[in-house]
Every structure is written in structure tokens, then in C-alpha cells.
Motif scaffolding. Structure first.
Motif: not given
Length: 632
Positions: A514-516, A521-523, A562-566
Motif C-alpha cells: 500500500k505504501a509503495m 501516486e505521490d510521484n 521512503e517506503i518506511s516513512d510512507k
């Protein structure tokens, strides 16, 4: 593990190598094997609480006498239920027939469950319905003693469709489409074929039908039957089987995905899914319990002859690392140290997240399986503080007062039991809002130990879906009003589905996935999802060995951080006042901590068998098409 996760199974096999009278004389009971089986299954209850089963075979019975007993249960406490049934039946017979009390021959003839060959199984359902018909051991019956097959295992096959078709091509009509039935019927087919060939040969040698039966049992080559049966299997498995006349086997997959341990002396052969189970139940040393090599089977003939034979050519060893992180009992000497090491290796990241401010940080863990990793983490905190104390004293140049030295030495990690698992959630209410409120109260917290200036570091063994973290743990932790909540996972990010025995078949349920997607989407890169879908669709008809895991391409666009932060962002919402950070174990550290168990496909997508790539391929297609079917 805070997320509810159905997983694994446990097997237990005992073969008594002496007559039952021996155990009566030495241990006071001919039910020695039954008693030991109860302990072995109870010691593996962590591996399965949906169902349990027991089967036994009596050796050298006369025609007309029952020689196979089996009992299965899906009661709330299935192991207890099974052995309550067994004990009630045994006591009923002993009370009705006092003459059986000290007569082993009469006990063996008239009382069920007593026997020399025993098989136990505990189960979490991963495929099909959780009905008693789905509970191992399975039984394939026949009037010819050596054609009877009892099968139980800890396994999932990735290529059930292919194996099912093979049975149909052989002319069979399997009664169910499950991997257990499919595997049992395949072994049964080659068992029947071997029996037929031996029978024809014996007839040519001049033996009559009655004389053939014991000779067939004697000549059966179990290893050959397994080699023919397992030729096209793709999956992770530890599979145990009993033949009606008394031969038995336990076979382990060639990549060593599922664990198998054994012990042998002149009284017993014992096999189980976990080493400490055998150590405890039979009071033997760590070194006495051996690991069954991948691709090998331990085979015990009716005669008591025991052999370890190579059935399949071993692949690169990819023993499941989740066994070490979570599934197996932490009382295993190696696993205990590995879990502590996982906790220790996380500390540099934790110290960075709290800016080395241990004085204003409380350390805790999610009960119960994260406790050992917590011990390792605290040892690292103590090492850090010892270095800090040493440097402070050196910097004092001998000018420190007694009070200052005491103050320096007095600093220690602040350890508290913060999370308390209060209830086992019962999902009898399916309406979403009601379930959410129930989930939110799975854990309770300890009040009065956190200050508004404190960081709260809490370690979990792994984070799969993140549901319990989001709906319960973080909300409860936030009530304590810490400055910052740091959730630490002793396992890396779980990015890919499993297909070898754990109920984790859908990508969209994984919080890392889900984070990925959220990062795509963000990018403004979400269009790449369809590109990967098209690549996956083109592979649908390829043979497994040619299928690639294209889902990796999407993860590769982002760093682990980046994935951990998301994930941190997804797990916390506007109702959480504290800053939330989630820290995951790097895969390289996992390999350092668990060097013998490098099966890391959950985290890396590097599947140990060809069928794994087909499963992740299908899982991604299902996700994109909104198909809720399982990927295997």
C-alpha cells in the motif's frame, strides 16, 4: 506479532522400536507413545490452533482386528479435545475389562489408539474451509494392509493445478481440489503401482496370495515411491506418512523451506517441526536432535530399520526466515540468540531516531513473541550507555566528585511494560464500524510511566498488514501523550505474498505494498502499475521457470526509507498527536542474524522455487483486476 496471521502447521511422528511390553516394564505404561505424542503436539500448539489430528497403527495384528485409529478435532482447544476423547475411550475399555489392566497383549488387541507407529498434526487453515474433513492426518483406505496411507504435513504446493491435472491424466478422479488430497492420491497411485509390480513378481516366484502380503510389505521401496511421487512438486513441505503395515516416512522439501528435526535411539524414532519439542519431551541434548537435510526423507521400515535417503536433489538452501523471527518456539537455543541479535542490530537506527536521547526514551515491546528481540535491543542500549558513561568519566580527568560519578553510573535504559494484550478478538460481528471498535481494544496500555517529553520505542517482531497497529496500538500509545512513538520491526518490510504455508496470499493486504502504491501516486508514476500488469499478463501461459517477478520493478523506484516513512504516514491519522516513525530491519541484517535461514522471499521477492514467481504474478494480476481469489 500484532497482526493476526494464520500460518504454518506442526507435525509430530513417533515410531516405537521395541515391543509395547518394553515400555510397560520400563515406563509403567504401554501408552508411552500416546503420552509422548500428547506432549509433542501440545508443545507445538503455537503452530496451529484451528484443528488437530492423531493417528496410530498397531503392528502385526491378525486379520479382523482393527489396526488403524484416527481422531481429529476443530474444537476451540483441539489438542485437548483429541486426547480427552482418547482418554475417555481408553478408560472406558479398562473399566469395562479389568483384565486388560496389566496385560499389554489384550490392551493392544482391544483398545484403540495404542500402537507402535504414531502421527500427530496441528493446523492453521491456509487453503479451503476449516472443517474437520480438512484436518490432517488424511487417510486413504484399502483392504490390503500395505495400500493404506495416512498423510499429514506442514506444506503448501504452488502447482496444485498441474498436479491435479496429472492425476486426471493417470485416470484418477480426486474427490477434492486441495493440495493435501492431490499429494496423497499421487503417493497412493505410486504405492498401488509398486504393490502391483511386487505382487506380480511374487506370483511368478511361486507364492500364493496369502503368502504375498507380508512379502510385499517387506519389499516395498518407500524411497522409490517418494521419488516418483515428488518428481514435479513445487512448494515448501515437511510431509509425514504411515503405511498400514507399519512403514513410515517424513520428507522435507529440497530448498529446506519448512523445518524438520529428528532424534533416534534404540527405543524410538521421533520427528517434529521444532527442535526444542523433541529436546523437552524426550529430555535429550541439543546436539542429539538432528535437522533433516533438504530433499531427504527419514524412512523407518516395519522391521525397525531406519535410513536417511535423498529423494530429490537439494536446491539452494532457503529455509524460511519467518520461522526464526516469529513462528517457531523461542526456546530453541539458536532461535533465541538469533532473535536477540535481530533486536541488537536495530539499535543504530533507533538511536538515530531518538537523537541518542536515552534519558527521555522509554523502551517496550509488543507481547509476546517480540520479547526476545526486545532483550537484544536493551543489551545494545546498555552497551551504548556504558560507552557514554566511560567517556564521561574519562573526560572528567579524575576531577569528578563522588556524587557526579554516581550520577553518571546511575543512568540506565528506561524499560516499561507498556502494551498488554487484553483480549483475543472474536470476529463474530462483521459490520465494519463494530469490528473497528473491537480491534481498537485488543491491547491495553500501562498508564503513568510516560512523560510528555518522552519518546516511546516499542518493538514488534514484524508488521504485515498494519491493521492492529493503526486501529489499536498507536491509538492506545498516543493516549499516554508521548512526544514521539517509534515502532520498530525486527523483520524487514513484508512486500510479497507467501505460497509455502502461510496465509498471506494477497498483495493488497500488505502495508508495504500500500505504501509503495501511495508513493507512485505521490510521484505521478501510478501509470507504471498498468505497465507491470501487462508484463504479468504476458507471462500467464509461460512455464514457471520462465516467469519473472516484475513487481520488484515498482519497489525498486523507492528506497527502503521512503517506503518506511510512507508506512508511518499510512498508520497514523489526524487523531494521533505524537510524531510516528516506523523502523524496519534491513534485509542484510536479517541475513546476519539468521545465517542458516536465508529464505527471505516475503521481503525480497526472491522465491526459492519456480512456482513462487508465478504466484506473485497471479497475485498482482488479481490485485489490478480487483479479483479476490487466492493466488495459489
Amino acid at each position: 506479532m500484532s497482526d493476526a496471521l494464520k500460518h504454518e502447521c506442526g507435525i509430530a511422528h513417533i515410531r516405537l522400536l521395541k515391543p509395547l511390553e518394553f515400555y510397560k516394564e520400563k515406563y509403567g505404561t504401554a501408552f508411552y507413545g500416546v503420552n509422548k505424542m500428547y506432549l509433542m503436539m501440545e508443545k507445538q500448539h503455537n503452530r496451529g490452533q484451528d484443528g488437530a489430528g492423531f493417528a496410530s497403527i498397531k503392528l502385526d495384528t491378525k486379520p479382523g482386528e482393527r489396526y488403524i485409529s484416527r481422531v481429529r478435532s476443530i474444537a476451540q482447544q483441539p489438542i485437548q479435545d483429541i486426547f480427552d476423547q482418547i482418554n475417555q475411550r481408553i478408560n472406558k475399555e479398562l473399566n469395562a475389562h479389568p483384565e486388560y489392566q496389566d496385560n499389554v497383549a489384550l490392551q493392544k488387541k482391544h483398545i484403540p489408539y495404542i500402537g507402535e507407529v504414531l502421527l500427530g498434526h496441528v493446523r492453521y487453515g491456509t487453503f479451503g474451509k476449516n472443517s474437520v474433513e480438512s484436518v490432517h492426518p488424511f487417510l486413504r483406505q484399502n483392504n490390503w494392509m500395505h495400500r493404506n496411507l495416512i498423510l499429514a504435513g506442514n506444506f503448501n504446493m504452488t502447482n496444485v493445478k498441474e498436479l491435479f491435472k496429472n492425476l486426471i491424466d493417470l485416470g484418477q478422479h480426486p474427490k477434492e481440489y486441495t493440495d493435501t488430497i492431490t499429494i496423497m492420491e499421487r503417493i497412493g497411485h505410486f504405492l498401488d503401482d509398486s504393490v502391483d509390480k511386487i505382487y506380480k513378481k511374487l506370483k511368478k516366484e511361486g507364492y500364493n496370495k496369502n503368502e504375498c502380503s507380508p512379502l510385499i510389505a517387506e519389499r516395498l521401496n518407500v524411497a522409490k515411491i517418494l521419488k516418483r511421487s515428488a518428481k514435479n512438486w513445487d512448494g515448501g513441505y515437511a510431509m509425514a506418512g504411515l503405511l498400514g503395515h507399519g512403514d513410515s516416512f517424513v520428507l522435507r522439501d529440497p530448498a529446506g523451506i519448512r523445518p524438520t528435526y529428528y532424534y533416534q535411539d534404540d527405543e524410538v524414532v521421533v520427528v517434529a517441526s521444532e527442535r526444542p519439542v523433541i529436546q523437552t519431551v524426550f529430555n535429550v541434548d541439543f546436539d542429539d536432535v538432528k535437522e533433516l537435510e533438504p530433499g531427504h526423507a527419514i524412512i523407518t521400515k516395519k522391521s525397525g530399520e531406519v535410513s536417511i535417503q535423498k529423494i530429490l536433489e537439494p536446491l539452494e538452501r532457503k529455509a524460511c526466515s519467518f520461522e526464526r523471527i516469529y513462528f517457531s518456539r523461542g526456546s530453541d537455543a539458536e532461535i533465541y540468540q538469533e532473535r536477540k541479535t535481530l533486536g541488537k542490530l536495530l539499535m543504530p537506527k533507533v538511536l538515530e531516531a531518538i537523537n541518542n536521547d536515552t534519558a527521555n526514551t522509554v523502551f517496550s515491546y509488543i507481547p509476546n513473541t517480540a520479547e526476545t528481540s526486545f532483550f537484544g535491543m536493551i543489551e545494545s542500549v546498555e552497551d551504548f550507555l556504558n560507552q557514554k558513561k566511560t567517556q564521561a568519566i574519562i573526560d572528567g580527568n579524575g576531577q569528578l566528585s563522588k556524587e557526579r560519578v554516581i550520577e553518571i553510573l546511575d543512568e540506565r535504559p528506561r524499560i516499561e511494560k507498556i502494551a498488554i494484550k487484553d483480549v483475543k478478538l472474536r470476529t463474530f460481528i462483521t459490520e465494519d464500524s463494530s469490528r473497528d471498535d473491537l480491534v481498537a481494544h485488543v491491547y491495553d496500555v500501562t498508564y503513568g510511566v510516560i512523560k510528555p517529553t518522552d519518546n516511546l520505542v516499542i518493538i514488534d517482531d514484524s508488521i504485515v498488514r498494519g491493521t492492529t497497529l493503526k486501529m489499536s496500538i498507536l491509538k492506545m500509545m498516543d493516549r499516554l501523550n508521548p512526544k514521539k512513538i517509534i515502532i520498530v520491526s525486527s523483520a524487514p518490510q513484508i512486500r510479497y505474498p507467501d505460497c509455502y504455508g502461510i496465509d498471506m496470499a494477497r498483495l493488497e493486504g500488505l502495508v508495504a505494498f500500500k505504501a509503495m502504491l501511495a508513493l507512485l501516486e505521490d510521484n505521478n508514476k501510478y501509470h507504471l502499475v498498468e505497465e507491470v500488469y501487462n508484463k504479468c499478463k504476458k507471462q500467464v501461459n509461460l512455464e514457471d521457470a520462465k516467469v519473472k517477478n516484475y513487481v520488484k520493478e515498482l519497489y525498486d523506484l523507492f528506497t527502503d526509507e521512503e517506503i518506511s516513512d510512507k508506512i508511518s504516514e499510512l498508520l497514523s491519522d489526524e487523531s494521533i498527536n505524537a510524531e510516528v516513525k516506523v523502523i524496519f530491519q534491513p534485509v542484510a541484517n536479517l541475513h546476519k542474524a539468521c545465517p542458516k535461514n536465508l529464505g527471505d522471499w516475503y521481503f525480497t521477492g526472491d522465491y526459492p522455487t519456480d512456482g513462487g514467481n508465478r504466484v506473485v504474478n497471479r497475485a498482482f494480476i488479481n490485485f489490478f483486476e480487483g479479483n479476490e481469489e487466492r493466488a495459489y
